[in-house]
Design an enzyme around this catalytic site. Structure first.
Site, PDB file in Angstrom:
ATOM      1  N   GLU A   1       3.514  19.210 -11.237  1.00 43.59           N
ATOM      2  CA  GLU A   1       2.448  18.739 -12.122  1.00 43.59           C
ATOM      3  C   GLU A   1       2.895  19.008 -13.559  1.00 43.59           C
ATOM      4  OE1 GLU A   1      -1.337  20.508 -11.132  1.00 43.59           O
ATOM      5  OE2 GLU A   1      -1.093  20.135  -8.998  1.00 43.59           O
TER       6      GLU A   1
ATOM      7  N   GLU B   1      -1.316  25.211  -4.816  1.00 46.61           N
ATOM      8  CA  GLU B   1      -1.395  26.371  -5.718  1.00 46.61           C
ATOM      9  C   GLU B   1      -2.059  27.595  -5.079  1.00 46.61           C
ATOM     10  OE1 GLU B   1      -3.118  25.275  -9.500  1.00 46.61           O
ATOM     11  OE2 GLU B   1      -1.221  24.516 -10.211  1.00 46.61           O
TER      12      GLU B   1
HETATM   13  C1  GAL Z   1      -3.624  22.553 -11.319  1.00 46.75           C
HETATM   14  C2  GAL Z   1      -4.094  22.008  -9.990  1.00 46.75           C
HETATM   15  C3  GAL Z   1      -4.518  20.561 -10.103  1.00 46.75           C
HETATM   16  C4  GAL Z   1      -5.404  20.381 -11.308  1.00 46.75           C
HETATM   17  C5  GAL Z   1      -4.653  20.808 -12.534  1.00 46.75           C
HETATM   18  C6  GAL Z   1      -5.419  20.608 -13.816  1.00 46.75           C
HETATM   19  O1  GAL Z   1      -3.805  23.940 -11.371  1.00 46.75           O
HETATM   20  O2  GAL Z   1      -3.088  22.090  -9.009  1.00 46.75           O
HETATM   21  O3  GAL Z   1      -5.211  20.181  -8.930  1.00 46.75           O
HETATM   22  O4  GAL Z   1      -6.566  21.120 -11.144  1.00 46.75           O
HETATM   23  O5  GAL Z   1      -4.346  22.180 -12.428  1.00 46.75           O
HETATM   24  O6  GAL Z   1      -4.678  21.028 -14.932  1.00 46.75           O
END
Ligand code: GAL
Length: 659
Positions: free
Chosen positions: A314, A143
């Site tokens: 994610e 990110e």
């Molecule tokens: C994303 C990040 C992850 C985790 C997640 C939590 O922004 O890539 O490592 O922090 O959010 O929602």
């Protein structure tokens, strides 16, 4: 077939659990697992001392259970020993304060020493695992831009910015001219005199700010490219990706996508609803579902950035920990979000994360499993999604193998349009309106989202494309807000054959952040003869309806195609091009877009609130984001593969489309 996967941190759990974890992942229907992106301190606990054994065993365990590994380069979390050895590698905020060690992303993209470290650790990981049969893909870093980290006000950034400016302008007179530094006696005698645009008494020169944003974006791109080159050399045939974020525009994601094989993104619909500009009413109505267009907007945006190839790296599996309020998704939403990704052509959806961690910063963030290793609600929904995907895939025509993009900076033509509507969006537009909103809340990103949302509520499928995309094949092209017109864009708009709707502020700036000599909309005047002679930003309620908070006064011989209640011109028409001279509230925008879609020959659907549709490879999907049951309009007979006309909250239906 769209795959499912999960983000996993073997280094955070006893090794004795790994086998069971991998077995349960496979039993759940997962076939991808992303690991490693934060594991630098375990891979290299001291300078030059590598400990690969644990990672070898973790990868081997996952592989044994049929899971393909997506391996991250660990550069988002440089370890303590590295920061201590090179204290000036940290990013510096706009107040000049160095960021401290103790969370993540504490590096400056411009620091040459950190660049070398990033290449060194990437090389080490790539050399060890590049040809490992378990490794199917790579993720660079994690990110870029998270926690507002693209821009750094460090000494290294200042030095690199001066060199970047010298390369861009050649001589300082050209810069002075481009920026208009005669204003307020801000003229420079050499590039060495130029500082970063922060800590000025009032706002810095907007052209200075825009160039700093462009420079900062370029630093991300070149940092990423260094890793990509190393990964390509060591790991032939594997996809390389990076995980982008929601509503983050601090670097040019279209340009990043040209260096990657697949663009992935991280989808947290409930957190994004809470964090961004949505009204209180929307935040209430969609608190447990997310706004119906948040995920879809990003799927369509990042599919464009990935030139057809995208995935969700994610996926929110339950409550998150980082928004102002963190509700639990409505039962069924994790499954719905997963199937919405499929309907937009995602290659996979990976849930974040496998198990909720009982320690550290994200201990309040749900996983598929609870900290006590018992399945949480997300796990049940992932299983349900896996079963649905199997059902739907069986009904799809045979898939063509995904072609890997060539390794060269991409000149490959974009895939043919996957929708009938193209929405043109670029990152410069957001930088321009962020630097100079000229009215609270004005943002090219928000304009793009609102237009997208209104079109999607009509049942239309949309491709979000950069201004250099081929526009042939679309029936309707909309340009919500594009202040800087890239060279050739106007000609391509005119030649594409589609009906074109242009939004306010388009063509309002030159690339050097000046008002065009012949006034806005600049070069667009070749296609539609009007000049914007004055603009106003207004409190809602001041302008005559249906204008909302931005109003343009146009000088033209054209008769307006629509006017405000007080008779002022609102919409102008020349051939197949339409220019809209105001921002509109949601109802008026919906009416305008429905009319324009009708003119373009598109069939729209009168959908109940919260219901959205999407076509994918001969299937049509319907999603209910409302908190109440909804019925699909009974306009056609449908042979359902999933669900039925009556959609419960979080319900999904899918049917084969019969021509
Ligand atoms: C994303 C990040 C992850 C985790 C997640 C939590 O922004 O890539 O490592 O922090 O959010 O929602």
């Amino acid at each position: 077939m769209m795959r499912l996967g999960v983000c996993y941190y073997p280094e955070q759990w006893p090794e004795a659990w790994w086998e069971d974890d991998a077995r349960r992942m496979a039993a759940m229907g997962l076939t991808r697992v992303r690991i490693g992106e934060f594991a630098w301190s375990r891979i290299e606990p001291a300078p030059g001392r590598f400990e690969w054994g644990w990672l070898d065993r973790a990868i081997e365990t996952l592989h044994r259970h049929g899971l393909g590994v997506i391996l991250g380069t660990p550069t988002a979390t440089p370890p303590k020993w590295l920061v201590d050895a090179m204290p000036d590698m940290v990013a510096v905020d706009a107040q000049g304060r160095p960021r401290r060690f103790g969370s993540r992303r504490h590096y400056c993209f411009s620091h040459a020493g950190y660049r070398a470290e990033s290449r060194r650790i990437t090389e080490a990981v790539a050399a060890r695992y590049g040809r490992n049969p378990a490794v199917v893909a790579w993720q660079t870093d994690n990110e870029y831009g998270c926690h507002d980290t693209v821009v750094s006000h460090s000494a290294a950034a200042a030095q690199a910015f001066r060199a970047w400016l010298a390369a861009r302008y050649g001589d300082i007179a050209a810069l002075n001219d481009a920026w208009g530094t005669v204003f307020w006696s801000a003229e420079y005698r050499s590039f060495d005199e130029i500082d970063l645009p922060s800590l000025t008494v009032t706002e810095p020169n907007p052209a200075h700010s825009l160039d700093f944003q462009r420079f900062s974006s370029d630093q991300v791109l070149s940092f990423n490219r260094e890793q990509v080159d190393i990964l390509r050399a060591h790991s032939p045939g594997r996809d390389i990706t990076h995980n982008a974020m929601g509503f983050v525009t601090s670097f040019d994601h279209h340009a990043l996508g040209r260096d990657l094989d697949v663009v992935t993104w991280d989808s947290y619909p409930l957190g994004f609803l809470e964090q961004f500009w949505f009204s209180d009413a929307e935040k209430l109505r969609y608190a447990r579902q997310g706004h119906p267009d948040i995920a879809a907007f990003h799927h369509d945006l990042y599919r464009g950035c990935g030139r057809g190839r995208f995935a969700v790296m994610e996926q929110q599996p339950g409550p998150v920990n980082w928004a102002a309020r963190n509700p639990a998704p409505l039962p069924g939403m994790v499954r719905l979000w997963t199937l919405e990704a499929m309907a937009h052509g995602a290659e996979f959806v990976a849930y974040f994360r496998w198990r909720q961690a009982p320690f550290a910063q994200e201990q309040m963030h749900a996983g598929l499993l609870r900290p006590d290793r018992v399945d949480d609600i997300g796990a049940h929904e992932a299983r349900a999604a896996a079963a649905d995907i199997a059902t739907l895939t069986a009904a799809l025509p045979a898939e063509l193998p995904t072609a890997q993009h060539d390794a060269e900076p991409h000149t490959t033509p974009r895939p043919a349009a996957s929708a009938s509507v193209a929405l043109v969006f670029d990152y410069t537009s957001v930088w321009v309106t962020d630097i100079q909103p000229q009215g609270v809340g004005f943002s090219a990103l928000r304009q793009a989202f609102e237009w997208y949302s209104a079109l999607r509520a009509l049942g239309l499928d949309i491709d979000i494309v950069p201004p250099d995309a081929a526009l042939e094949g679309y029936r309707l092209v909309v340009v919500p807000c594009l202040p800087v017109l890239p060279g050739g864009f106007v000609d391509r708009l005119a030649a594409c054959g589609a009906l074109v709707l242009i939004g306010p502020r388009t063509g309002s700036k030159t690339p050097h952040f000046q008002i065009p000599p012949d006034l806005p909309p600049g070069d667009l005047q070749r296609a539609i003869p009007l000049k914007v002679t004055r603009v106003e930003s207004l409190r809602p309620g001041v302008a005559a309806p249906p204008a909302r908070d931005w109003l343009e006064h146009c000088e033209t011989a054209l008769t307006p195609a629509a006017t405000l209640a007080d008779g002022q011109g609102l919409l102008y028409r020349a051939g197949r091009l339409r220019y809209l001279a105001a921002t509109l509230g949601s109802d008026a925008l919906a009416r305008l877009l429905a009319a324009v879609a009708g003119e373009a020959g598109l069939v729209t659907v009168d959908l109940p609130e919260g219901v959205r549709l999407r076509r994918h490879r001969g299937l049509r999907f319907a999603f209910n984001y409302a908190a109440e049951p909804r019925r699909l309009p009974a306009d056609t007979a449908r042979e359902f593969l999933l669900g039925a006309e009556g959609l419960p909250p979080a319900g999904v239906a899918a049917w084969r489309e019969v021509e």
